[in-house]
Design an enzyme around this catalytic site. Sequence first.
Site, PDB file in Angstrom:
ATOM      1  N   GLU A   1       6.715   5.877  -9.045  1.00 31.14           N
ATOM      2  CA  GLU A   1       5.266   5.637  -8.923  1.00 31.14           C
ATOM      3  C   GLU A   1       4.634   6.649  -7.977  1.00 31.14           C
ATOM      4  O   GLU A   1       3.564   7.196  -8.257  1.00 31.14           O
ATOM      5  CB  GLU A   1       5.000   4.222  -8.389  1.00 31.14           C
ATOM      6  CG  GLU A   1       5.257   3.137  -9.413  1.00 31.14           C
ATOM      7  CD  GLU A   1       5.029   1.725  -8.868  1.00 31.14           C
ATOM      8  OE1 GLU A   1       4.813   0.830  -9.680  1.00 31.14           O
ATOM      9  OE2 GLU A   1       5.075   1.514  -7.634  1.00 31.14           O
TER      10      GLU A   1
ATOM     11  N   ARG B   1     -14.114 -16.419 -10.200  1.00 33.38           N
ATOM     12  CA  ARG B   1     -13.679 -15.047 -10.471  1.00 33.38           C
ATOM     13  C   ARG B   1     -14.892 -14.129 -10.670  1.00 33.38           C
ATOM     14  O   ARG B   1     -14.915 -12.992 -10.219  1.00 33.38           O
ATOM     15  CB  ARG B   1     -12.820 -15.049 -11.741  1.00 33.38           C
ATOM     16  CG  ARG B   1     -12.082 -13.754 -11.974  1.00 33.38           C
ATOM     17  CD  ARG B   1     -11.468 -13.737 -13.353  1.00 33.38           C
ATOM     18  NE  ARG B   1     -10.442 -14.751 -13.526  1.00 33.38           N
ATOM     19  CZ  ARG B   1      -9.177 -14.612 -13.128  1.00 33.38           C
ATOM     20  NH1 ARG B   1      -8.810 -13.520 -12.508  1.00 33.38           N
ATOM     21  NH2 ARG B   1      -8.298 -15.548 -13.339  1.00 33.38           N
TER      22      ARG B   1
ATOM     23  N   HIS C   1       1.171  -0.158 -13.545  1.00 36.93           N
ATOM     24  CA  HIS C   1       1.908  -1.391 -13.852  1.00 36.93           C
ATOM     25  C   HIS C   1       3.413  -1.098 -13.899  1.00 36.93           C
ATOM     26  O   HIS C   1       3.831  -0.127 -14.543  1.00 36.93           O
ATOM     27  CB  HIS C   1       1.446  -1.969 -15.189  1.00 36.93           C
ATOM     28  CG  HIS C   1       2.137  -3.249 -15.518  1.00 36.93           C
ATOM     29  ND1 HIS C   1       1.851  -4.440 -14.870  1.00 36.93           N
ATOM     30  CD2 HIS C   1       3.142  -3.533 -16.380  1.00 36.93           C
ATOM     31  CE1 HIS C   1       2.631  -5.389 -15.331  1.00 36.93           C
ATOM     32  NE2 HIS C   1       3.428  -4.871 -16.246  1.00 36.93           N
TER      33      HIS C   1
ATOM     34  N   GLY D   1       0.788  -1.235   0.000  1.00 36.46           N
ATOM     35  CA  GLY D   1       0.000   0.000   0.000  1.00 36.46           C
ATOM     36  C   GLY D   1       0.819   1.282   0.000  1.00 36.46           C
ATOM     37  O   GLY D   1       0.299   2.335   0.362  1.00 36.46           O
ATOM     38  N   SER D   2       2.081   1.203  -0.442  1.00 35.03           N
ATOM     39  CA  SER D   2       2.867   2.444  -0.446  1.00 35.03           C
ATOM     40  C   SER D   2       2.299   3.446  -1.457  1.00 35.03           C
ATOM     41  O   SER D   2       2.338   4.660  -1.223  1.00 35.03           O
ATOM     42  CB  SER D   2       4.347   2.170  -0.730  1.00 35.03           C
ATOM     43  OG  SER D   2       4.535   1.717  -2.041  1.00 35.03           O
TER      44      SER D   2
ATOM     45  N   MET E   1      -3.619  -7.071  -7.196  1.00 41.16           N
ATOM     46  CA  MET E   1      -3.073  -8.224  -7.916  1.00 41.16           C
ATOM     47  C   MET E   1      -4.119  -9.226  -8.395  1.00 41.16           C
ATOM     48  O   MET E   1      -3.844 -10.424  -8.455  1.00 41.16           O
ATOM     49  CB  MET E   1      -2.024  -8.937  -7.037  1.00 41.16           C
ATOM     50  CG  MET E   1      -0.911  -8.045  -6.549  1.00 41.16           C
ATOM     51  SD  MET E   1      -0.045  -7.191  -7.887  1.00 41.16           S
ATOM     52  CE  MET E   1       0.988  -8.519  -8.455  1.00 41.16           C
ATOM     53  N   ARG E   2      -5.323  -8.757  -8.690  1.00 44.10           N
ATOM     54  CA  ARG E   2      -6.343  -9.641  -9.259  1.00 44.10           C
ATOM     55  C   ARG E   2      -6.684  -9.172 -10.667  1.00 44.10           C
ATOM     56  O   ARG E   2      -6.711  -7.966 -10.928  1.00 44.10           O
ATOM     57  CB  ARG E   2      -7.643  -9.628  -8.426  1.00 44.10           C
ATOM     58  CG  ARG E   2      -7.500  -9.950  -6.980  1.00 44.10           C
ATOM     59  CD  ARG E   2      -6.987 -11.328  -6.717  1.00 44.10           C
ATOM     60  NE  ARG E   2      -7.826 -12.381  -7.291  1.00 44.10           N
ATOM     61  CZ  ARG E   2      -7.430 -13.654  -7.392  1.00 44.10           C
ATOM     62  NH1 ARG E   2      -6.228 -14.017  -7.000  1.00 44.10           N
ATOM     63  NH2 ARG E   2      -8.243 -14.556  -7.893  1.00 44.10           N
TER      64      ARG E   2
HETATM   65  C1  GRF Z   1       3.837  -1.442  -7.367  1.00 44.66           C
HETATM   66  O1  GRF Z   1       5.176  -1.456  -7.756  1.00 44.66           O
HETATM   67  C2  GRF Z   1       2.922  -1.657  -8.538  1.00 44.66           C
HETATM   68  O2  GRF Z   1       3.422  -1.143  -9.732  1.00 44.66           O
HETATM   69  C3  GRF Z   1       2.866  -3.157  -8.614  1.00 44.66           C
HETATM   70  O3  GRF Z   1       2.850  -3.590  -7.275  1.00 44.66           O
HETATM   71  C4  GRF Z   1       3.511  -2.635  -6.471  1.00 44.66           C
HETATM   72  C5  GRF Z   1       2.578  -2.268  -5.353  1.00 44.66           C
HETATM   73  O4  GRF Z   1       3.250  -1.602  -4.334  1.00 44.66           O
HETATM   74  N1  GRF Z   1       1.737  -3.622  -9.375  1.00 44.66           N
HETATM   75  P1  GRF Z   1       2.473  -0.971  -3.103  1.00 44.66           P
HETATM   76  O5  GRF Z   1       1.519  -2.022  -2.578  1.00 44.66           O
HETATM   77  O6  GRF Z   1       1.755   0.255  -3.592  1.00 44.66           O
HETATM   78  O7  GRF Z   1       3.531  -0.632  -2.099  1.00 44.66           O
END
Ligand code: GRF
Length: 216
Positions: free
Chosen positions: A174, A65, A109, A12-13, A90-91
Amino acid sequence: MKKIAVLISGSGSNLEAIIKACTSKKIEGTVESVICNDPKAYGVKRAKSFNIEVKIINHKDFSSREDFDNELENYLMQCSPDLIVLAGFMRILGDKITSTFNGKIINLHPSILPLYPGLNTHEKVLQNNDKNHGITIHYVSGELDAGPIIAQGLIEVKSNENKGSLIKKIHKIEHVLLPEIINEICKGNIKLQKDVVVYKNLSTIKNGIIRKFYEL
Ligand code: GRF
């Protein structure tokens, strides 16, 4: 103020970067809902530390799903957000939910799409001795990591780079670019119209997308 929903699966960063940008008014919007598919994810604690409740929709509680997507769709309908951000979610979402929210969901991504959709992008960059690595922010379509691209952030891959150093650098960019793009969407400067990304009042566009290079 636009209402933002953030979907997470892990640390969740990026969620934290979005929350902070909203509270410091760098985003003209507020994080109204956070949804996580993993009750043990660190992002759940992180959100709570900002007094934001997290709706857990655990994919393991659903036999298909479609059922998971339906529950998520119903919840999102109740929240009626202006923008849904997949920030480390991640789904894979199916056609029904992605078409319901067409033009309203964006994904982050960690690669320069169309290079390396899916997992293990940092490893692939190192294996292929790529000169650059980066991130892509795109509208979500029914196809994995393949919707219309809004923006890309690029870094140079240095000779001594390893997976850990790449992850750190990717996170750094990001946390800057995602809030910026969210703000432009909230301000109405970025929109999806008939599957094409349309920009207003923005100067950093090359070949139809925003591309920024970061010296790290
Ligand atoms: C990020 O690097 C994003 O691009 C990838 O997973 C990571 C998630 O990081 N899909 P966080 O959970 O926001 O710390």
